[in-house]
Design a protein around this motif. Structure first.
Motif, short mmCIF file in Angstrom:
data_model
loop_
_atom_site.label_atom_id
_atom_site.label_comp_id
_atom_site.label_asym_id
_atom_site.label_seq_id
_atom_site.Cartn_x
_atom_site.Cartn_y
_atom_site.Cartn_z
N MET A 1 -8.75 -24.14 17.45
CA MET A 1 -8.15 -22.80 17.43
C MET A 1 -8.14 -22.24 18.83
SD MET A 1 -9.31 -19.45 15.25
CE MET A 1 -10.97 -19.54 15.91
N ASN A 2 -7.03 -21.71 19.27
CA ASN A 2 -6.86 -21.17 20.61
C ASN A 2 -7.04 -19.65 20.56
OD1 ASN A 2 -6.31 -20.78 23.25
ND2 ASN A 2 -4.10 -21.06 23.04
N ILE A 3 -8.26 -19.18 20.88
CA ILE A 3 -8.56 -17.74 20.92
C ILE A 3 -8.39 -17.25 22.34
CG2 ILE A 3 -10.31 -15.97 20.54
CD1 ILE A 3 -11.55 -17.76 18.44
N GLN A 4 -7.62 -16.18 22.49
CA GLN A 4 -7.33 -15.66 23.82
C GLN A 4 -7.86 -14.23 23.95
OE1 GLN A 4 -3.38 -16.28 25.32
NE2 GLN A 4 -2.95 -17.86 23.79
N ARG A 5 -8.22 -13.89 25.18
CA ARG A 5 -8.82 -12.59 25.48
C ARG A 5 -7.85 -11.76 26.35
NH1 ARG A 5 -12.70 -11.41 29.84
NH2 ARG A 5 -13.90 -9.53 29.34
N PHE A 6 -7.61 -10.51 25.94
CA PHE A 6 -6.69 -9.63 26.65
C PHE A 6 -7.42 -8.33 26.99
CE2 PHE A 6 -4.27 -12.27 23.74
CZ PHE A 6 -3.30 -12.82 24.56
N ILE A 7 -7.26 -7.86 28.23
CA ILE A 7 -7.90 -6.63 28.70
C ILE A 7 -6.81 -5.72 29.28
CG2 ILE A 7 -9.53 -5.60 30.32
CD1 ILE A 7 -11.23 -8.05 30.08
N ALA A 8 -6.86 -4.45 28.89
CA ALA A 8 -5.91 -3.45 29.38
C ALA A 8 -6.59 -2.09 29.38
CB ALA A 8 -4.65 -3.42 28.50
N PRO A 9 -6.01 -1.09 30.06
CA PRO A 9 -6.65 0.24 30.09
C PRO A 9 -6.79 0.88 28.72
CG PRO A 9 -5.03 0.04 31.85
CD PRO A 9 -4.88 -1.18 31.02
N THR A 10 -5.82 0.64 27.78
CA THR A 10 -5.89 1.24 26.45
C THR A 10 -5.71 0.15 25.41
OG1 THR A 10 -3.49 1.67 26.38
CG2 THR A 10 -4.89 3.40 27.32
N SER A 11 -6.09 0.48 24.17
CA SER A 11 -5.96 -0.48 23.08
C SER A 11 -4.51 -0.81 22.80
CB SER A 11 -6.62 0.09 21.82
OG SER A 11 -5.99 1.29 21.44
N ARG A 12 -3.64 0.17 22.95
CA ARG A 12 -2.22 -0.07 22.67
C ARG A 12 -1.63 -1.08 23.65
NH1 ARG A 12 0.91 3.06 19.57
NH2 ARG A 12 -0.70 4.69 19.60
N GLU A 13 -2.00 -0.95 24.93
CA GLU A 13 -1.48 -1.90 25.92
C GLU A 13 -2.08 -3.29 25.72
OE1 GLU A 13 -2.02 -0.42 29.82
OE2 GLU A 13 -1.05 1.51 29.44
N ALA A 14 -3.37 -3.37 25.35
CA ALA A 14 -3.99 -4.67 25.13
C ALA A 14 -3.34 -5.40 23.96
CB ALA A 14 -5.49 -4.49 24.89
#
Length: 495
Positions: A1-14
């Motif tokens: 399974m390919n789990i990816q991590r995303f970081i952004a200033p807000t939850s909507r952008e992430a």
């Protein structure tokens, strides 16, 4: 399974980044707030589906093996949650066990026993699925699609946490208005009103310069002592096609129609009743009382008049009224308070006209209201005596202090001493009071006239003397800079 991590200033952008990277089939595994920003762990739905299908036939066997798998995964307690998630391919059940294990570890650490407690007892405490359900506070975090809001359920109302930190709401918190916001709103509204007023003033002054007749009349009204508010209200209604002579006549007729005066046969001596003369010091109340008494004596005899004074402050105030009374053959009486005044009015009930002279009180004297309370009687008429030569602001304050809306009328005194009648007429028009008499000298009873609106307006506009207080044409802009006039009260002007 390919789990990816995303970081952004807000939850909507992430979440938006996860959708762009993985596609519409993105599945949100966890969300949290970190020092770097808002973190979202996501994977493709296809990879999760293949693992779920493989895990279903052996679900019963996978449950006993779960403690050993957890022990292997969490051997290194210093590994971060993000590295743990990327290092292992979790099914739905194993991910739930992983969350439960992390919460139990956090609870032990808060109690102070996390460092000395081994991992083995935890595995023994949950060898079977039934035992796992018996553990306190189980939390189920279902897998949701990207475009669906997170759905988290718990058996009790408690703070819900996923992974290492509390679940962060994707919506911004509600912000309530503060006192600073309200103050800013008031200041913005005041600024808006000021800007609109300035633009309207500039536009009106521009039209006045283009119209010489209007500009000349404006200058004439200001020189006569009328307020800028009154001048603008009149000139805004001036007929456009009127010539110079017609415009001046129209202007004087408009002021005359708006000045309320007592008609013929409706004077104070003709009406009769109980009349109380009030006003500031030195305006001529006692002299006015003597003039009214003389008129009534001349028409109906000395027995038709009663004189009462409440002036116990001024030295020889009572003696002055008694001297006028002796000249007319009328006895003057003194009342010290409300009770004595009621008794005196009862004794004089058969008189046609009872005149009450009061102590002179300035418009800013705190005793004004007390005196008005003493005179608050159903059949009593309060008449304010105004000095025609006073400044417009002083006349305005006096009318307000003595409650112009509750007055029976006004007597304009010392007209012969006034250089400009414009301020007095302007104030009478704006406060909508009735002029009951005009006193133009000290002689009793000769210097008394019934009010004539046309004659007074003509007298006010006929002054041709130059004065240092007269404005020049170039000064008109300063007069109309605040032309709105919050207390102008010219809504009912009749033209």
């Amino acid at each position: 399974m390919n789990i990816q991590r995303f970081i952004a200033p807000t939850s909507r952008e992430a979440m938006a980044r996860a959708r762009r990277q993985i596609g519409d089939s993105a599945v949100i595994l966890s969300t949290r707030q970190t020092a770097e920003g808002f973190e979202v762990m996501a994977a493709a739905e296809e990879s999760l589906a293949s693992i779920a299908q493989a895990a279903q036939p052996g679900m019963a066997a996978a449950a006993p093996a779960a403690p050993a798998a957890r022990k292997e995964v969490f051997a290194n307690t210093q590994t971060s949650v993000a590295n743990d998630t990327e290092a292992m391919a979790m099914s739905t059940l194993s991910f739930q066990d992983y969350v439960r294990e992390r919460m139990l570890r956090k609870r032990r650490e808060s109690l102070g026993g996390a460092a000395a407690e081994p991992e083995a007892p935890v595995a023994k405490a949950m060898p079977q699925p039934a035992m796992r359900m018996a553990d306190p506070e189980p939390i189920v975090v279902p897998v949701q699609r990207y475009n669906e809001p997170p759905q988290i359920s718990a058996p009790r109302a408690q703070p819900i946490r996923t992974r290492d930190s509390g679940f962060a709401d994707s919506q911004p918190p509600t912000r309530f208005a503060t006192q600073d916001d309200q103050r800013m709103a008031v200041e913005l509204n005041a600024l808006k009103d000021m800007i609109e007023e300035r633009f309207n003033t500039l536009a009106w002054l521009g039209s006045s310069k283009n119209n010489p007749i209007q500009s000349s009349l404006m200058h004439k009204l200001i020189r006569a002592g009328y307020s800028p508010a009154m001048a603008r209200a009149l000139l805004e209604r001036l007929p456009v096609e009127a010539g110079a002579g017609e415009a001046l006549r129209w202007l004087m007729d408009a002021i005359t129609r708006n000045l309320r005066v007592a008609g013929n046969g409706a004077g104070l001596a003709d009406e009769g009743g109980v009349v109380a003369l009030v006003g500031a010091t030195g305006v001529g109340k006692t002299t006015t009382a003597a003039k009214l008494a003389a008129q009534c004596v001349k028409q109906y005899g000395a027995g038709s008049v009663g004189l009462v004074t409440l002036d116990s402050y001024r030295v020889s105030g009572y003696e002055q009224l008694r001297s006028f009374g002796r000249m007319l053959g009328v006895v003057a009486h003194l009342a010290h308070d409300r009770a004595a005044l009621k008794d005196m009015l009862g004794l004089l009930a058969g008189k046609r006209l009872v005149i009450i002279d009061t102590a002179g009180l300035g418009q800013r004297d705190q005793r004004v209201q007390d005196m008005l309370d003493v005179l608050e009687m159903p059949t009593l008429k309060k008449v304010l005596v105004l000095n025609a030569g006073s400044q417009g602001d002083t006349i305005d304050e006096t009318l307000s202090a003595f409650k112009a809306d509750k007055l029976h009328g006004v007597v304009l005194s010392k007209v012969d001493e006034a250089v400009k009648l414009g301020p007095a007429i302007d104030a009478l028009v704006r406060h909508h009071v009735t002029l009951r008499g005009v006193a133009n000298g000290q002689r009793v009873p000769e210097d008394w006239q019934q009010p004539d609106a046309g004659a007074l307006v003509k007298m006010s506009m006929g002054s041709a003397n130059k004065s240092a207080f007269d404005p020049a044409n170039t000064d008109m802009g300063f007069y109309f800079a605040q032309s709105g006039g919050r207390n102008a009260n010219l809504g009912g002007l009749h033209v």
